[in-house]
Scaffold this motif. Structure first.
Motif, PDB file in Angstrom:
ATOM      1  N   GLU A 283       0.819  -1.214   0.000  1.00 56.79           N
ATOM      2  CA  GLU A 283       0.000   0.000   0.000  1.00 56.79           C
ATOM      3  C   GLU A 283       0.851   1.262   0.000  1.00 56.79           C
ATOM      4  OE1 GLU A 283      -2.570  -0.355   3.346  1.00 56.79           O
ATOM      5  OE2 GLU A 283      -3.939  -1.779   2.342  1.00 56.79           O
ATOM      6  N   GLN A 284       1.924   1.260   0.790  1.00 56.23           N
ATOM      7  CA  GLN A 284       2.773   2.453   0.837  1.00 56.23           C
ATOM      8  C   GLN A 284       3.474   2.724  -0.478  1.00 56.23           C
ATOM      9  OE1 GLN A 284       5.325   3.110   4.263  1.00 56.23           O
ATOM     10  NE2 GLN A 284       4.014   1.829   5.549  1.00 56.23           N
ATOM     11  N   CYS A 285       3.652   1.689  -1.266  1.00 55.13           N
ATOM     12  CA  CYS A 285       4.299   1.850  -2.573  1.00 55.13           C
ATOM     13  C   CYS A 285       3.297   2.170  -3.675  1.00 55.13           C
ATOM     14  CB  CYS A 285       5.078   0.593  -2.934  1.00 55.13           C
ATOM     15  SG  CYS A 285       6.448   0.268  -1.817  1.00 55.13           S
ATOM     16  N   GLY A 286       1.999   2.225  -3.330  1.00 63.95           N
ATOM     17  CA  GLY A 286       0.991   2.606  -4.311  1.00 63.95           C
ATOM     18  C   GLY A 286       0.430   1.472  -5.134  1.00 63.95           C
ATOM     19  N   TYR A 287       0.664   0.229  -4.706  1.00 60.92           N
ATOM     20  CA  TYR A 287       0.135  -0.922  -5.436  1.00 60.92           C
ATOM     21  C   TYR A 287      -1.103  -1.470  -4.724  1.00 60.92           C
ATOM     22  CZ  TYR A 287       4.402  -1.061  -8.221  1.00 60.92           C
ATOM     23  OH  TYR A 287       5.427  -0.746  -9.071  1.00 60.92           O
ATOM     24  N   GLN A 288      -2.121  -1.789  -5.508  1.00 61.48           N
ATOM     25  CA  GLN A 288      -3.331  -2.394  -4.960  1.00 61.48           C
ATOM     26  C   GLN A 288      -3.311  -3.910  -5.096  1.00 61.48           C
ATOM     27  OE1 GLN A 288      -5.519  -0.366  -3.396  1.00 61.48           O
ATOM     28  NE2 GLN A 288      -4.083   1.273  -3.916  1.00 61.48           N
ATOM     29  N   ASN A 289      -2.425  -4.405  -5.921  1.00 62.66           N
ATOM     30  CA  ASN A 289      -2.420  -5.826  -6.267  1.00 62.66           C
ATOM     31  C   ASN A 289      -1.040  -6.417  -5.993  1.00 62.66           C
ATOM     32  OD1 ASN A 289      -1.958  -8.184  -8.130  1.00 62.66           O
ATOM     33  ND2 ASN A 289      -4.122  -7.782  -8.617  1.00 62.66           N
ATOM     34  N   LEU A 290      -1.003  -7.476  -5.187  1.00 63.17           N
ATOM     35  CA  LEU A 290       0.253  -8.111  -4.823  1.00 63.17           C
ATOM     36  C   LEU A 290       0.997  -8.645  -6.032  1.00 63.17           C
ATOM     37  CD1 LEU A 290       2.336  -9.408  -2.931  1.00 63.17           C
ATOM     38  CD2 LEU A 290       0.734 -11.303  -2.610  1.00 63.17           C
ATOM     39  N   ASP A 291       0.285  -9.290  -6.948  1.00 63.02           N
ATOM     40  CA  ASP A 291       0.942  -9.881  -8.109  1.00 63.02           C
ATOM     41  C   ASP A 291       1.584  -8.815  -8.995  1.00 63.02           C
ATOM     42  OD1 ASP A 291       0.350 -12.473  -7.393  1.00 63.02           O
ATOM     43  OD2 ASP A 291      -1.554 -12.498  -8.484  1.00 63.02           O
ATOM     44  N   VAL A 292       0.902  -7.678  -9.132  1.00 63.96           N
ATOM     45  CA  VAL A 292       1.463  -6.578  -9.933  1.00 63.96           C
ATOM     46  C   VAL A 292       2.744  -6.065  -9.278  1.00 63.96           C
ATOM     47  CG1 VAL A 292       1.090  -4.220 -10.752  1.00 63.96           C
ATOM     48  CG2 VAL A 292      -0.746  -5.902 -10.910  1.00 63.96           C
ATOM     49  N   PHE A 293       2.714  -5.896  -7.954  1.00 59.95           N
ATOM     50  CA  PHE A 293       3.917  -5.450  -7.233  1.00 59.95           C
ATOM     51  C   PHE A 293       5.049  -6.446  -7.407  1.00 59.95           C
ATOM     52  CE2 PHE A 293       6.442  -6.093  -3.361  1.00 59.95           C
ATOM     53  CZ  PHE A 293       7.164  -4.913  -3.369  1.00 59.95           C
ATOM     54  N   ARG A 294       4.743  -7.720  -7.239  1.00 59.80           N
ATOM     55  CA  ARG A 294       5.769  -8.758  -7.316  1.00 59.80           C
ATOM     56  C   ARG A 294       6.454  -8.755  -8.678  1.00 59.80           C
ATOM     57  NH1 ARG A 294       3.166 -14.227  -6.332  1.00 59.80           N
ATOM     58  NH2 ARG A 294       3.083 -13.515  -4.168  1.00 59.80           N
ATOM     59  N   ARG A 295       5.649  -8.643  -9.736  1.00 63.51           N
ATOM     60  CA  ARG A 295       6.226  -8.638 -11.094  1.00 63.51           C
ATOM     61  C   ARG A 295       7.040  -7.369 -11.342  1.00 63.51           C
ATOM     62  NH1 ARG A 295       1.079 -10.856 -12.374  1.00 63.51           N
ATOM     63  NH2 ARG A 295       0.324  -8.821 -13.045  1.00 63.51           N
ATOM     64  N   ALA A 296       6.521  -6.231 -10.865  1.00 65.25           N
ATOM     65  CA  ALA A 296       7.232  -4.961 -11.073  1.00 65.25           C
ATOM     66  C   ALA A 296       8.568  -4.968 -10.343  1.00 65.25           C
ATOM     67  CB  ALA A 296       6.374  -3.791 -10.588  1.00 65.25           C
ATOM     68  N   PHE A 297       8.591  -5.490  -9.124  1.00 73.37           N
ATOM     69  CA  PHE A 297       9.830  -5.530  -8.351  1.00 73.37           C
ATOM     70  C   PHE A 297      10.864  -6.403  -9.053  1.00 73.37           C
ATOM     71  CE2 PHE A 297      12.844  -6.492  -5.060  1.00 73.37           C
ATOM     72  CZ  PHE A 297      12.862  -5.362  -4.260  1.00 73.37           C
ATOM     73  N   TYR A 298      10.449  -7.576  -9.478  1.00 72.95           N
ATOM     74  CA  TYR A 298      11.395  -8.473 -10.153  1.00 72.95           C
ATOM     75  C   TYR A 298      11.889  -7.861 -11.463  1.00 72.95           C
ATOM     76  CZ  TYR A 298      13.537 -12.803 -11.738  1.00 72.95           C
ATOM     77  OH  TYR A 298      14.446 -13.727 -12.155  1.00 72.95           O
ATOM     78  N   ARG A 299      10.997  -7.196 -12.193  1.00 70.85           N
ATOM     79  CA  ARG A 299      11.362  -6.587 -13.474  1.00 70.85           C
ATOM     80  C   ARG A 299      12.420  -5.504 -13.293  1.00 70.85           C
ATOM     81  NH1 ARG A 299       6.588  -5.960 -15.129  1.00 70.85           N
ATOM     82  NH2 ARG A 299       6.164  -3.906 -14.260  1.00 70.85           N
ATOM     83  N   ASN A 300      12.324  -4.740 -12.212  1.00 70.53           N
ATOM     84  CA  ASN A 300      13.245  -3.626 -11.989  1.00 70.53           C
ATOM     85  C   ASN A 300      14.512  -4.007 -11.240  1.00 70.53           C
ATOM     86  OD1 ASN A 300      11.964  -0.676 -12.624  1.00 70.53           O
ATOM     87  ND2 ASN A 300      10.347  -2.146 -12.180  1.00 70.53           N
ATOM     88  N   VAL A 301      14.416  -4.997 -10.365  1.00 70.72           N
ATOM     89  CA  VAL A 301      15.543  -5.318  -9.496  1.00 70.72           C
ATOM     90  C   VAL A 301      16.254  -6.604  -9.897  1.00 70.72           C
ATOM     91  CG1 VAL A 301      16.250  -5.620  -7.075  1.00 70.72           C
ATOM     92  CG2 VAL A 301      14.343  -4.112  -7.629  1.00 70.72           C
ATOM     93  N   GLY A 302      15.502  -7.527 -10.495  1.00 68.70           N
ATOM     94  CA  GLY A 302      16.120  -8.764 -10.964  1.00 68.70           C
ATOM     95  C   GLY A 302      16.047  -9.907  -9.977  1.00 68.70           C
ATOM     96  N   VAL A 303      15.539  -9.644  -8.772  1.00 73.89           N
ATOM     97  CA  VAL A 303      15.308 -10.687  -7.767  1.00 73.89           C
ATOM     98  C   VAL A 303      13.967 -10.398  -7.110  1.00 73.89           C
ATOM     99  CG1 VAL A 303      17.760 -11.077  -7.285  1.00 73.89           C
ATOM    100  CG2 VAL A 303      16.480  -9.403  -5.933  1.00 73.89           C
ATOM    101  N   SER A 304      13.458 -11.356  -6.380  1.00 70.92           N
ATOM    102  CA  SER A 304      12.210 -11.141  -5.651  1.00 70.92           C
ATOM    103  C   SER A 304      12.447 -10.193  -4.484  1.00 70.92           C
ATOM    104  CB  SER A 304      11.659 -12.468  -5.135  1.00 70.92           C
ATOM    105  OG  SER A 304      12.476 -12.961  -4.089  1.00 70.92           O
ATOM    106  N   ALA A 305      11.364  -9.613  -3.982  1.00 77.59           N
ATOM    107  CA  ALA A 305      11.475  -8.720  -2.837  1.00 77.59           C
ATOM    108  C   ALA A 305      12.004  -9.457  -1.613  1.00 77.59           C
ATOM    109  CB  ALA A 305      10.116  -8.080  -2.540  1.00 77.59           C
ATOM    110  N   ALA A 306      11.581 -10.692  -1.429  1.00 81.97           N
ATOM    111  CA  ALA A 306      12.062 -11.478  -0.297  1.00 81.97           C
ATOM    112  C   ALA A 306      13.562 -11.711  -0.378  1.00 81.97           C
ATOM    113  CB  ALA A 306      11.319 -12.814  -0.233  1.00 81.97           C
ATOM    114  N   ALA A 307      14.054 -12.040  -1.570  1.00 81.97           N
ATOM    115  CA  ALA A 307      15.494 -12.253  -1.752  1.00 81.97           C
ATOM    116  C   ALA A 307      16.258 -10.958  -1.541  1.00 81.97           C
ATOM    117  CB  ALA A 307      15.769 -12.813  -3.144  1.00 81.97           C
TER     118      ALA A 307
END
Length: 326
Positions: A283-307
């Motif tokens: 929510e603080q990052c402006g995403y309403q959908n977990l899957d959208v956030f997960r894909r965007a994070f991996y696309r920009n960073v190259g690893v999952s948020a957890a990693a």
């Protein structure tokens, strides 16, 4: 006592020297004598900083023992790395010292000397591309305030050298001593966020187009709001098509890409510095959908948020469903 030698050259950045030096000195005066601090250069004598201030230095040939060598940054670094004696000095001491440290563009000297080969490193955001040119094997972390890889430590621009110095003080003495110094110098004990949060705001403020500058700052400060192109275009009293065209031409990326990059930077800052619930992070990052956030994070960073958090976070673990390494 640990000898800390700060390596200077003509046209070095004075704050790269005096910032970390003051942090080390504070430990000696506020806690207990821990460091023997030396400022060195090849010729010794007076060395002139880029702002004209002259600093008295000792000849580097007089250095007999050294626990930590700190290579200072500054506009004179390119000339310094063209000096074979300068690079040889760094090469010799990389294997001898307990810690090799760079402040700001001082990382260029470490790269040119081969001290960063195959290592993770950072630098001032203006010098990231140059750092990569000098040694393509360096794993660059462009948003980090400072990076430790083995016995080599690199820091981002100018004041980040004080952040790194404070971290070294904590390691050499105690958390309490580091916090005491931070309070005395009126600085953050641990700074929130990465250097991009500062460079991007400056980038927006320096944009020649006042309208786009304002909308970039609005995006940076309102990531939880609706930031679709049509909404941003209305703020600029423009059509969506004209706004997108002008924004892309000036900012070198589309409005959607810019918003996504700023939101992922916010996510990285939260992961770096806080233990935060998954729902609150999204929510603080402006995403309403977990899957959208997960894909965007991996696309920009190259690893999952957890990693990412496992590597850079404060030690807390995100909920398991945040995502897995792919």
């Amino acid at each position: 006592m640990k000898t800390i030698a700060l390596l200077c050259y003509q046209n070095f950045q004075i704050l790269d020297l005096t910032g970390p030096m003051e942090v080390f000195h504070q430990l000696n005066t506020l806690d207990k004598p821990t460091y023997r601090i030396k400022v060195i250069s090849e010729p010794g004598g007076l060395v002139t900083a880029s702002n004209g201030l002259q600093v008295a230095t000792q000849k580097w040939s007089s250095l007999r023992d050294c626990h930590t060598l700190v290579v200072i940054g500054g506009v004179g670094i390119e000339h310094a790395v063209s000096n074979k004696n300068f690079l040889r000095f760094i090469q010799r001491h990389t294997s001898r010292v307990e810690r090799m440290v760079s402040v700001c563009s001082g990382s260029l000297a470490l790269a040119a000397a081969g001290s960063l080969s195959g290592k993770s490193a950072t630098s001032h955001w203006r010098y990231i591309a140059r750092l990569s040119e000098l040694d393509t094997s360096i794993r660059i972390e462009p948003d980090a305030i400072y990076i430790e890889d083995g016995k080599v430590f690199t820091s981002a621009g100018v004041t980040a050298g004080m952040d790194l110095a404070l971290a070294l003080v904590e390691r050499d003495s105690s958390r309490q001593a580091a916090m005491k110094i931070a309070r005395n110098l009126v600085m953050a004990y641990r700074r929130d966020g990465g250097q991009s949060q500062y460079s991007e705001k400056l980038r927006a403020q320096q944009c020649d187009d006042d309208v786009l500058s304002d909308v970039c700052l609005y995006i940076q400060d309102n990531l939880q709001r609706d930031l679709r192109v049509e909404v941003l275009a209305r703020r600029c009293a423009m059509s969506s098509r004209n706004f997108s065209r002008k924004f892309t031409r000036i900012m070198k990326c589309s409005p959607g890409q810019y918003v996504e990059q700023r939101r992922i930077e916010r996510a990285k800052d939260l992961l770096n510095n806080k233990s935060i619930a998954l729902k609150a992070l999204v929510e603080q990052c402006g995403y309403q959908n977990l899957d959208v956030f997960r894909r965007a994070f991996y696309r920009n960073v190259g690893v999952s948020a957890a990693a990412y958090q496992k590597r850079f976070g404060p030690g807390a673990t995100l909920q398991q469903d945040l995502g897995v390494e792919r």
